[in-house]
Design an enzyme around this catalytic site. Structure first.
Site, PDB file in Angstrom:
ATOM      1  N   GLU A 415      -8.099  28.323  -1.804  1.00 48.56           N
ATOM      2  CA  GLU A 415      -8.138  27.103  -1.103  1.00 48.56           C
ATOM      3  C   GLU A 415      -7.364  26.279  -1.605  1.00 48.56           C
ATOM      4  O   GLU A 415      -7.712  25.093  -2.212  1.00 48.56           O
ATOM      5  CB  GLU A 415      -9.731  26.756  -1.219  1.00 48.56           C
ATOM      6  CG  GLU A 415     -10.459  27.410  -0.343  1.00 48.56           C
ATOM      7  CD  GLU A 415     -11.982  27.219  -0.482  1.00 48.56           C
ATOM      8  OE1 GLU A 415     -12.832  27.303   0.363  1.00 48.56           O
ATOM      9  OE2 GLU A 415     -12.712  26.872  -1.761  1.00 48.56           O
ATOM     10  N   GLU A 491     -14.471  35.812   2.125  1.00 51.39           N
ATOM     11  CA  GLU A 491     -15.964  35.323   1.799  1.00 51.39           C
ATOM     12  C   GLU A 491     -16.534  35.367   3.339  1.00 51.39           C
ATOM     13  O   GLU A 491     -16.180  34.841   4.407  1.00 51.39           O
ATOM     14  CB  GLU A 491     -15.786  33.954   1.477  1.00 51.39           C
ATOM     15  CG  GLU A 491     -15.229  33.489   0.258  1.00 51.39           C
ATOM     16  CD  GLU A 491     -15.145  32.121  -0.311  1.00 51.39           C
ATOM     17  OE1 GLU A 491     -15.696  31.393   0.307  1.00 51.39           O
ATOM     18  OE2 GLU A 491     -14.307  31.618  -1.196  1.00 51.39           O
TER      19      GLU A 491
END
Length: 1003
Positions: A415, A491
């Site tokens: 991220e 994820e």
């Protein structure tokens, strides 16, 4: 007050000064000194350029505190932890940091052993958060950033015989903090090991081991590159390689390859004139070919978890025995892969992965997520001033961990947007370690990575990606490249609170599409911080519990383990979903279909055991003869003659370890399947919701499967009671209606007692305390429309009571204030001998704006009925889309034991498909509830309002009633706390509902 001058390195783009080039960690016969232990410590509120001489050997630190190392100072009463998920807890003004910058000064006085050799020595710090500066005997060594990466300094020339003084200043905030926004507690200190290492002349400066495996010939090739000596010799005695030259390829003949399923390691020794080094290696080849991620020529199916380092008492200073516990728990729950979110773990963890067998995605210590909140403006990933810091972090990751066979993918970080610095990291890694592919989820075009990775992609999108039909990107060239890559969900399945739902459906997609090579559930463990009340009551804190001005609450509690490492129901469900052997019994055919879903190993060493139970009582068991199956193979095993059915009878086939393994003892269950054994001449029926029991049906179809109910309005038609006579009821002068063992109020229709046991009358209940996935702070919330509709404050209005077709019927209407929609309900009471029969029917009216949380009834019972026994599915908590681990059987628990203590209280503890439930007091008296055909139940010592209002489990105070919920259905759980919501098949729409129960007094 004069201004305090900050040290310049705090706000410098340079990652370090004075450190040595990164290198691997290995065992050596050279002397070393462990500097962990008790250090002297003081905490300053600001970072200062001056030191007041604390680094000098003679400095008086007698009034300082003591602090263990490794440790975070906040976990020992100095300051407090703080949690944010995305937001930086300081202004976004890179590279600057606040003046208020907690700074910990550490001192360690140690004696150098008399036998310590003269010459070079290295002082190694395995992890310091976030920036530190070090001195030895008053001389500055330099500074370093990169909290979860090793830093080494040359100190041989500074060591003194006898007493030495090491001083370290650690700052909580630095420019590097902008690169470490990794959804975790902000904690500071020397939290990994500190070691002094002698470095002999003509020794091993660094070590790079390449052990490749050719799956077509079964042979291995070994190359060991050694820095520091031109005379290094390599030996692997088990392979007949003795004193071979370093720096060249050696064909070593036939080898047993390393895989996560068969983690074969070979002892390797490197000898130079000055040093002898030992390590372990495994032969395997990782590649992306034919659009798939392969190891040793075979595609992988990753059944993984994301793992932060965490201990509820120590933070990220995790003891080695706890790391081993993590790996053992993963292996025992069929997990085969770990993504080290979002930084390299302690190297001991990778040693354990090598030894016990886990595929590892090794992630660099990098995340800049907070820049997303300002539209990624100023993101370091595309700022050339940060280029060296990015490259430094990747170099240190690769250099330290490249010799671990468990590491099969490098990840650039998490991220951090996109940019040229990330591309530079990928290019450097590809040039210096071409033996592993590169992962980075943030590169949606996948231009500089080898794996297409996504987070929380919905099921329908995963399906499209599996068909290589995902939505195109703007760049045709990038689009074509990406479609040719394997796909991994780095994820998914956000394991926050109750849940996660939808894992079964994901797994079926992974198995259907070869491009979909699995993924990593978020995440392994709840990051709760253990605290204690004055009376000793222990509880676990989350964001906001330390007075943080900015925090993200319990979003730090999203793991498959509770903070004390108790497996959650979600982990048990995941273990069932990813079980390595699939078992589908068919009693009618007399066979069991067995499929080996491992990628590499066969089923040798496994024992198959059948067991038959009637109404949960064992009728017989024995071994099942199953041929050894290679990876991916299936076979039909023949069942022996089974015992005659007795009532509702179920066959369970269990797959167990036949002998001890390094990660589990003999008898440990890996997988199971169930099917119902019909009466003679009747076919068997598969267990609802059990993946091994119904091949070819979705989890939603299985978990929703109920037996066909009887005709409404027929209170005497119950299993085993066909033809029973409905006993006459009477209404006495006292205003009491007597129906079998039940007493009802003639005016209100409320049930008063059953067989003399006082009860709070069953009342239709639609509300549940919203789960984290219902609340869905980062997803599509269903709790918001629930509360907006007023489902948590329904009122019930009595419409009528009276006799209808031999049943006493109570009609009501439920509705929230300020709304025109509602639900009409009818309670039909009858009796059959000592059974009080209840049919609840309800019909929605008007336009309902949302699905229902649940449909069922709530009953209040005396607190003494604290023992529970049931026949149905269990033993653990389950909901319609997270019920994989629940098998049919007879189970028992206390009412207290039925609870799951999630960090934030919420709906929990449901048991599904109960045929009957008995709640008893110590003297054997109590109540039995029977279903027609089944019901879900929860039982707790507080009501739903208290559960909804509490912030922590220890705030829930047991009352004088047991609150029993008997449900026809629940809304599914989903994964919307940070992912997809409830799949359509698991939604509970307002409409027509019916629940049939019998209440029977006990004792």
């Amino acid at each position: 007050m004069p201004a305090i001058r900050k040290p310049a390195y705090l706000e410098d783009f340079a990652p370090s000064e004075g450190t040595l080039a990164p290198r691997a960690r290995f065992s050596s016969d050279a002397p070393s000194l462990d500097l962990n232990g008790t250090w002297r410590f003081r905490l300053l509120d600001r970072a200062r350029a001056d030191t007041d001489g604390f680094e000098e050997p003679g400095h008086d630190d007698s009034d300082w505190s003591e602090l263990p190392v490794p440790a975070h100072w906040q976990m020992h009463g100095h300051g407090a932890p703080a949690y944010t998920n995305i937001s930086y807890p300081f202004p976004i003004d890179p590279p600057y940091v606040p003046d208020d910058n907690p700074t910990g000064d550490h001192r360690r006085v140690f004696d150098l052993p008399r036998e310590w050799p003269e010459g070079a020595a290295v002082l190694r710090f395995d992890g310091v958060d976030s920036c530190f500066r070090a001195w030895l005997n008053g001389t500055e060594l330099g500074f370093s950033t990169g909290s979860r990466l090793a830093a080494e300094f040359e100190v041989g020339h500074l060591l003194r015989p006898g007493r030495n003084t090491l001083a370290v200043r650690v700052h909580q905030w630095s420019a590097a903090s902008y690169l470490e926004d990794q959804d975790m507690w902000w904690l500071s200190g020397i939290f990994r090991d500190v070691t002094l290492l002698a470095r002999p002349a003509d020794g091993v400066g660094d070590l790079a081991v390449s052990a490749a495996y050719d799956h077509t010939t079964g042979t291995g090739t070994l190359r060991v590159d050694v820095a520091g000596s031109a005379d290094a010799l390599v030996s692997v005695p088990e392979l007949g390689l003795v004193d071979a030259a370093a720096g060249v390829d050696h064909g070593v003949g036939a080898v047993e390859p390393w895989t996560a399923e068969t983690p074969r390691l070979y002892d390797l020794e490197v000898r130079t004139p000055g040093e002898r080094v030992r390590t372990r290696t495994g032969f395997r080849t990782v590649e992306v070919s034919g659009g798939l991620l392969r190891v040793n020529g075979r595609p992988l199916l990753l059944r993984g978890v994301n793992r932060h380092e965490w201990h509820p008492d120590h933070g990220r200073a995790v003891p080695r025995e706890t790391m081993r516990e993590d790996v053992l728990l993963m292996k025992r729950h069929n997990v085969n892969a770990v993504r080290t979110s979002h930084y390299p773990p302690h190297p001991d963890f990778l040693d354990l992965c090598d030894e016990l067998g886990l595929w590892v995605v090794d992630e660099c210590d990098l995340e800049t997520h907070g820049f997303e909140e300002v539209g990624w403006r100023g993101n370091p990933s595309d700022d050339p001033r940060w280029r060296e810091a990015y490259l430094d972090r990747m170099r240190r990751t690769v250099a330290r961990d490249r010799n671990h066979p468990s590491v099969v993918l490098w990840s650039l970080g998490n991220e951090s947007g996109t940019g040229e610095n990330l591309r530079a990291m990928a290019e450097w890694t590809r040039a210096h370690d071409p033996s592993r592919p590169i992962h980075y989820e943030g590169d949606r075009d996948s231009a500089y990575v080898d794996v297409y990775s996504r987070m929380y992609a919905p099921h329908e999108e995963v399906d499209a990606i599996g068909r290589r039909e995902e939505a195109p990107t703007a760049d045709p060239a990038a689009d074509g490249h990406r479609r040719g890559l394997p796909f991994v969900l780095c994820e998914y399945g956000h394991a926050m609170g109750t849940g996660p739902g939808g894992l079964e459906e994901y797994q079926r997609l992974f198995e259907e599409h070869e491009r979909c090579q699995g993924g990593f559930v978020w995440e392994w463990i709840d990051h709760g911080v253990r605290r204690r009340e004055p009376d000793g009551t222990a509880w676990f804190a989350y964001g906001g519990d330390f007075g943080e001005a900015l925090h993200d609450g319990n979003f730090v509690a999203d793991g498959l383990l509770l903070p004390d490492r108790t497996p959650s129901p979600g982990l048990e469900a995941y273990a069932k979903t990813v079980e390595p052997v699939r078992v589908v019994p068919d009693p009618a055919a007399g066979t069991v279909r067995v499929t080996n879903t491992w990628d590499f190993r066969d089923t040798a060493g496994l024992a198959f055991v059948w067991r038959v139970e009637g109404e949960g009582i064992p009728l017989g068991e024995g071994p099942l003869d199953v041929p050894v199956l290679a990876a991916g193979e299936s076979a039909e095993a023949v069942l022996p003659a089974l015992p005659e059915p007795s009532g509702e009878t179920w066959l369970t086939v269990s797959v167990r370890l036949a002998e001890d393994q390094p990660w589990a003892p003999a008898g440990h269950e890996l997988a199971w399947g169930q099917a119902e054994v019909g009466a003679p001449g009747e076919p068997g029926a598969a267990a609802p919701g059990v993946p091994g029991g119904q091949e070819g049906t979705s989890a939603s179809e299985r978990s929703g499967a109920l037996r066909e109910p009887r005709e409404p309005g027929d209170p005497g038609a119950w299993p085993g009671a066909e033809g029973a006579v409905v006993l006459p009821a009477s209404a006495g002068q006292d205003g009491i209606v007597r129906i079998g063992p039940g007493l009802l109020d003639a005016g209100t229709g409320a049930l008063l007692s059953v067989g003399g046991l006082p009860v709070d009358a069953p009342a239709v209940d639609l509300w549940r305390a919203p789960t984290d996935n219902d609340v869905a702070r980062h997803g599509d919330s269903v709790a918001v429309p629930w509360r907006a509709a007023g489902l948590h404050r329904l009122t019930e209005r009595l419409l009528s009571t009276g006799w209808e077709d031999g049943a006493f019927v109570v009609r009501t209407r439920l509705a929230p204030a300020a709304q025109e929609f509602g639900m009409r309900a009818a309670y039909r009471w009858g009796a059959d001998g000592e059974r009080l029969l209840l049919t609840v029917e309800a019909e929605a009216e008007g336009e309902w704006p949302c699905p229902l949380p649940r449909f069922g009834v709530h009953v209040g019972l005396p607190a003494s009925l604290g023992e529970a026994e049931w026949f149905g599915r269990g033993p653990g908590e389950a909901y319609r889309d997270v019920s994989q681990a629940a098998r049919v059987g007879r189970f028992s628990s206390t009412v207290d034991g039925l609870q799951t203590p999630y960090l934030r209280p919420q709906e929990n503890g449901n048991r599904v498909d109960a045929r009957w439930l008995a709640l008893r007091a110590a003297d054997g008296t109590g109540l039995r509830v029977e279903g027609d055909p089944v019901f879900d139940f929860t039982a707790r010592r507080w009501d739903t309002a208290a559960l909804d209002a509490a912030d922590h489990p220890h705030e829930l105070v047991p009352g004088d009633r047991i609150h029993l919920h008997l449900d026809q259905a629940h809304q599914g759980v989903g994964s919307a706390s940070c992912g997809p919501g409830v799949l359509p098949a698991h939604r509970l729409a307002a409409g027509s509902h019916r629940l049939r129960l019998a209440l029977v007094p006990l004792g």
